[in-house]
Design a protein around this motif. Structure first.
Motif, PDB file in Angstrom:
ATOM      1  N   VAL A   1      -1.756  -2.700  -7.942  1.00 53.23           N
ATOM      2  CA  VAL A   1      -3.061  -2.110  -7.596  1.00 53.23           C
ATOM      3  C   VAL A   1      -4.010  -3.215  -7.117  1.00 53.23           C
ATOM      4  N   GLU A   2      -4.016  -4.319  -7.862  1.00 61.83           N
ATOM      5  CA  GLU A   2      -4.921  -5.436  -7.557  1.00 61.83           C
ATOM      6  C   GLU A   2      -4.578  -6.053  -6.183  1.00 61.83           C
TER       7      GLU A   2
ATOM      8  N   SER B   1      -0.586  -2.780 -12.749  1.00 64.34           N
ATOM      9  CA  SER B   1      -1.940  -3.222 -12.385  1.00 64.34           C
ATOM     10  C   SER B   1      -1.909  -4.328 -11.321  1.00 64.34           C
TER      11      SER B   1
ATOM     12  N   ASP C   1       1.790   6.644  -6.867  1.00 67.44           N
ATOM     13  CA  ASP C   1       0.697   7.559  -7.233  1.00 67.44           C
ATOM     14  C   ASP C   1       1.137   9.014  -7.120  1.00 67.44           C
TER      15      ASP C   1
ATOM     16  N   ASP D   1       0.834  -1.207   0.000  1.00 69.41           N
ATOM     17  CA  ASP D   1       0.000   0.000   0.000  1.00 69.41           C
ATOM     18  C   ASP D   1       0.867   1.255   0.000  1.00 69.41           C
TER      19      ASP D   1
ATOM     20  N   VAL E   1      -3.120  -4.650  -3.602  1.00 68.46           N
ATOM     21  CA  VAL E   1      -3.496  -3.731  -2.509  1.00 68.46           C
ATOM     22  C   VAL E   1      -5.010  -3.794  -2.288  1.00 68.46           C
ATOM     23  N   LYS E   2      -5.771  -3.826  -3.404  1.00 68.35           N
ATOM     24  CA  LYS E   2      -7.239  -3.914  -3.287  1.00 68.35           C
ATOM     25  C   LYS E   2      -7.643  -5.153  -2.508  1.00 68.35           C
ATOM     26  N   LYS E   3      -6.907  -6.247  -2.707  1.00 69.09           N
ATOM     27  CA  LYS E   3      -7.243  -7.509  -2.023  1.00 69.09           C
ATOM     28  C   LYS E   3      -6.673  -7.575  -0.615  1.00 69.09           C
ATOM     29  N   GLY E   4      -5.998  -6.507  -0.171  1.00 72.53           N
ATOM     30  CA  GLY E   4      -5.447  -6.490   1.189  1.00 72.53           C
ATOM     31  C   GLY E   4      -4.148  -7.265   1.324  1.00 72.53           C
TER      32      GLY E   4
END
Ligand SMILES: NC(=O)c1ccc[n+]([C@@H]2O[C@H](COP(=O)([O-])OP(=O)(O)OC[C@H]3O[C@@H](n4cnc5c(N)ncnc54)[C@H](O)[C@@H]3O)[C@@H](O)[C@H]2O)c1
Length: 297
Positions: A262-263, A259, A244, A237, A265-268
């Motif tokens: 990003v994916e 990507s 960013d 993260d 981090v989205k999934k923790g």
């Protein structure tokens, strides 16, 4: 300086608090999360025990360090006597601006406000205060008690006097400070993050495995650890936030986060702190293995 307040008790905050406390400063460690504070104090104690076992410190040093630490959940309470505040909260610009606005209101007028941000503009942070000359970047490296470097970042109007006192303080902590100017990612992350991002692209494009990529960089470039392992240590993260900031700050595609990052981090899947990233830490750091998702079938 005698009284230091550290805001944020995560990966960096606990190491910063440990380092100051071990050098005899009185440290208030502040986090909105009581669980984070509890975990931070346990980590500091564990790290002191490790140092004691290696005979790097004495039992007296350990007791002294712990007695210099105080954990709090209220910023206004924790910073009122501070000579220096080191902010090490989550890498999020809105959050940091909010914290600095509050610090400016509740701290003594001569308190120096430092941020451990990895990438966010010190000038922008200073702008929300009425003491722009006393706002500075103090960018420690992870793990703080061990790593020697402190990037000292001058905002556009940080005074010479404040810069000098932070350089001296860093030396007193046993660190080697390097003064740099304010630009997205400063020096360390401007160079490091594109490498980590490229390693993630290389994995995503199936050029090699997690271990393959890390081994190439360890053996081929004499890096002490591979970029994917390092990303797990930093926190995925945190890596994403830094990329960013640089992507927006320079308006340059070369900093666009992969990507896959990003994916994840989205999934923790944040690396060591969440127990899984490119590697799986469910059986401890020493017994890490490549995460199931990246095992070659
Ligand atoms: N992880 C690294 O290797 C590394 C290295 C250098 C610098 N940094 C920077 O250090 C800072 C902290 O990173 P980290 O990796 O320790 O993050 P982390 O996610 O491990 O910890 C952040 C902590 O901040 C706390 N927090 C959030 N909002 C708060 C608030 N309003 N008041 C008080 N505490 C609050 C959270 O509860 C959490 O415990 C970031 O700016 C990051 O860019 C990180």
């Amino acid at each position: 300086m005698k009284n230091i307040s550290v805001i944020g008790a995560g990966t960096m905050g606990n190491g910063i608090a440990h380092t100051f406390a071990q050098k005899g400063y009185k440290v208030n460690l502040i986090d909105i999360s009581p669980e984070a504070l509890e975990k931070a104090l346990a980590t500091i104690e564990k790290n002191l025990d490790r140092m004691l076992k290696k005979e790097e410190i004495t039992e007296e040093d350990k007791v002294g360090t712990l007695s210099n630490l105080c954990a709090l959940t209220e910023i206004s309470e924790g910073v009122k006597n501070a000579d220096l505040v080191v902010e090490a909260a989550t890498e999020n610009i809105d959050l940091k601006l909010k914290i600095f606005k509050q610090l400016d209101k509740v701290c003594k007028s001569d308190t120096i406000l430092a941020s451990n941000t990895s990438s966010i503009s010190i000038t922008q942070i200073a702008n929300v205060t009425n003491r722009e000359d006393k706002v500075i970047g103090m960018h420690f490296m992870n793990p703080v008690p061990i790593m020697k470097l402190v990037e000292v970042i001058r905002g556009q109007v940080t005074s010479d006097e404040v810069t000098q006192s932070i350089m001296e303080l860093s030396k007193h902590l046993g660190k080697i400070p390097v003064e740099v100017n304010d630009a997205p990612g400063f020096v360390a992350n401007r160079i490091l993050m594109p490498m980590i991002n490229e390693a993630i692209h290389t994995l995503n494009e199936n050029v090699s495995s997690v271990e393959g990529i890390d081994t190439v960089m360890i053996l081929g470039m004499s890096h002490p650890m591979g970029p994917l392992q390092l990303a797990d240590f930093i926190g995925l993260d945190v890596c994403l936030s830094i990329l960013d900031v640089m992507y927006k700050g320079f308006s340059d595609e070369k900093y666009a986060p992969c990507s896959l990052l990003v994916e994840m981090v989205k999934k923790g899947k944040l690396g060591v702190k969440s127990g899984i990233g490119f590697y799986d830490y469910s059986e401890g750091l020493k017994n890490k293995k490549v995460a199931q998702q990246f095992l070659i079938k």
